[in-house]
Each structure stands twice: as C-alpha cells, then as structure tokens.
Design an enzyme around this catalytic site. Sequence first.
Site, PDB file in Angstrom:
ATOM      1  CG  HIS A 168      -2.044  -1.011   1.101  1.00  0.00           C
ATOM      2  ND1 HIS A 168      -3.166  -0.983   1.891  1.00  0.00           N
ATOM      3  CD2 HIS A 168      -2.190  -2.111   0.305  1.00  0.00           C
ATOM      4  CE1 HIS A 168      -3.951  -2.021   1.594  1.00  0.00           C
ATOM      5  NE2 HIS A 168      -3.366  -2.716   0.633  1.00  0.00           N
ATOM      6  CE1 TYR A 271     -13.631  11.154  -1.490  1.00  0.00           C
ATOM      7  CE2 TYR A 271     -12.031  12.478  -0.300  1.00  0.00           C
ATOM      8  CZ  TYR A 271     -12.968  12.344  -1.300  1.00  0.00           C
ATOM      9  OH  TYR A 271     -13.251  13.421  -2.120  1.00  0.00           O
ATOM     10  CE1 TYR A 282      -8.417  -9.012   1.675  1.00  0.00           C
ATOM     11  CE2 TYR A 282      -7.399  -7.111   2.711  1.00  0.00           C
ATOM     12  CZ  TYR A 282      -7.787  -7.790   1.578  1.00  0.00           C
ATOM     13  OH  TYR A 282      -7.569  -7.234   0.335  1.00  0.00           O
TER      14      TYR A 282
END
Length: 388
Positions: A168, A271, A282
């Site tokens: 990421h 956001y 997960y």
Amino acid sequence: MRFIGLGLAAVLVAGCSADAERSGGDDASSASVPASIAEGERPFDVEEVDTFDDPWAMTFLPGSGDLLVTERSGTLHLRDADTGERVEVAGVPDVTVAGQGGLGDVVAGPTFEDDGTVYLSWVESGAGDGTSGAVVGRARLRTSDAAASLDGLEVIWRQAPKVSGTGHFSHRIAVAPDGEHLFVSSGDRQKKDPAQDTSNTLGTIVRLTLDGEPAPGNPLAEDAGASPEIWSYGHRNVLGLEVAADGSLWASEMGPEGGDELNLVEAGGNYGWPEASNGSDYGGGEIPDHAPGDGFVAPAASWTPSISPGSLMVYTGDLFPDWTGDAFLGALSGEGLVHVDLEGTTAGDDELFEMGERIRAVEQAPDGAIWLLEDEGSGRLLRLTPTA
C-alpha cells in the site's frame, strides 16, 4: 532510433509499486457488479504491440508521442512512437523491490515540451531499520539517437513516516490543472489507523508545488498539528489518480474484501478508511458501510466483489466519441477494463470488458487509442481501436 522533441527532461518521482492484491468479497447493497462483456462483444479491436517483464505504469510524451514505461523491478523504458524500438533509460535510482514496492508511476510534466520535465515514483528503504516508504524525485531526460538517461535526479518528496511492511505505497502522480502543482497518492501502508491521523501523510492524497513543497492554500494548512501537504485523507490504497478535462480530480482505490472505489476527490475530504467502507475486513471483520450523515465522503461508484482497480484514465479523445469524458479502470483481480459513464461529477452505468489478464495500467494515446499494460506474468502492451 528516433526520439523527437525530448531534449533535456526533468523528472519528478513519487514512490510506490505494484499492488498485487487479489480480493473476493461479500456483496454490499451500496456496491455494484459491473456488466461483463466477453471478447466477442467488445466494441474495439486489440493489437499486441510489445511485451514487458513486470510493467507498472506508462505515459505518452507530448510532442513526440513516444512512450515511457516503468517496470517494478527498477527499469525505465523509452519506446519510439514510429518504430516501436525502445531503449532502457540510464540513471534510474536504486529502488527497494519487495512485496508491492519498486519503481512506480511516470507522468510528463506541465512544461515537458519546453524542458522535458517528467515525473516518476519509487520506493526506498529506511536507515537499516526494516522500514520503507514512497518518494518523489525530479531529473532531466537526455536523449540521443539510440540512448536515453536521467540527469540530475533529486528526491523532492518523501512519504512520512517510513514504516515496516511492503504494501500500500500507492504513489500515483497527477499534474494539477493549473500546471503549478502535483497530486500524489500516499497509501495507508496496511496500517489502517494512520489514514485518519492528519499529522502524517499515510492514507492521503497530497498536493505539492513542482519543487515538492506543500502547496499554498491546502485545506488543512491552518489546522494545528496537521500536515500542510494533505489535500484529502481517509484513503486506503489509491492506485489511480487522474484530472478530468473539467479540472475535477478522480481517484480509484483498492478496498479490502469488496468495496473498491471510484472517488471524486474534494479538498479537505475525509473518505472514511478504516472507519467506513463498502467492503469487509479480511478475516470477516465488518466495517460500517458509507452512509448519509456519517461525516465521510462516499464513493461515486464502488464494487463488491472486488475488481482490484490498479489504474485510472479519464478519456478525452474523439476516436471513441461515445466515451469522451468517461472513466476507465484497469482491473487486476477483475482481469479486464472497467468503463464508467461519467456525467460531470456523477458516475453512472459501468461495464467490464473481459481481457483475460490482470490489467495494470491504462492510458490514452495522442491519437485517441486506448493502451493497456498487462500485469507481470503476461506483460503485454495492447492498443485498442474501434471495431470497424
């Protein structure tokens, strides 16, 4: 080999690498499954024009139409628009290649036709402590008949803080409509909570000057303790960043299990990640869906099960006139090209053109053709033109 109009180029680099996520997910009422269009029903022909080992990003250079292609392992290629011949660009920095890390994005700068400025991104390691982070740098691209090199490469921005892990990074780059600023996506580094902590730049999109400084007028610049670089926050892993013809900024974002997003990016917008997502965590952990009044900016479109959007392009050409102004996302786990009908700042119907491979990058060529890069393992460079 011909490279017209390249001259001396300055390269600005932001850091991250290939996102290899393959996600399934639970259906969410606020998300959609795009209509799937098989090979025989696609409204375009596909031509294979080249292959690469582990491609990540590409950009067409103004003036010449030549193509720069990055490979995650640390190679930058310059491909001639007329002959298809390519050279490896010398002077690329040493990059940290691990997990999703490596050489990342590449875009032409706003003054490219005058001075050859381009921008790149990559991942660097910390000071021997097992950490890493994305960086942005700047240099010049020198070209001759059969050679190309970066000259005077300098790092102008670093993702902060460097942390452990290899995922990421995000590190997509877009040039602002005013030609005086850069947007860079900075992923949450799989740490989640920093995306809601505005004292750092993890899980954000930053707006910088062309020298890599915080852009004047950024929305959190006057907030005590907040990073003055931040343009928006609460992001997970933005792997597509694009400015539309009307000046609006769009981002495609990897969700967890489901909840992949297409976002209209607002100055100062939060956001939601990891407090809100249309996907599940997960291992089955539930995350509240985006909902009216929750204080977060909801996505313009989202997908469950995941398509794994690894890139974004907003089409401005006229070769496909029905698609002018629409968004296209390269789908990794979705193994296709996702088309989203955009009406101004509203996302409408979507569809997925089945390509049979993970699509890493999508770009518009100067003639309006759509070019795709398949992910590592197939690595083909494809040119899409309307079916006769």
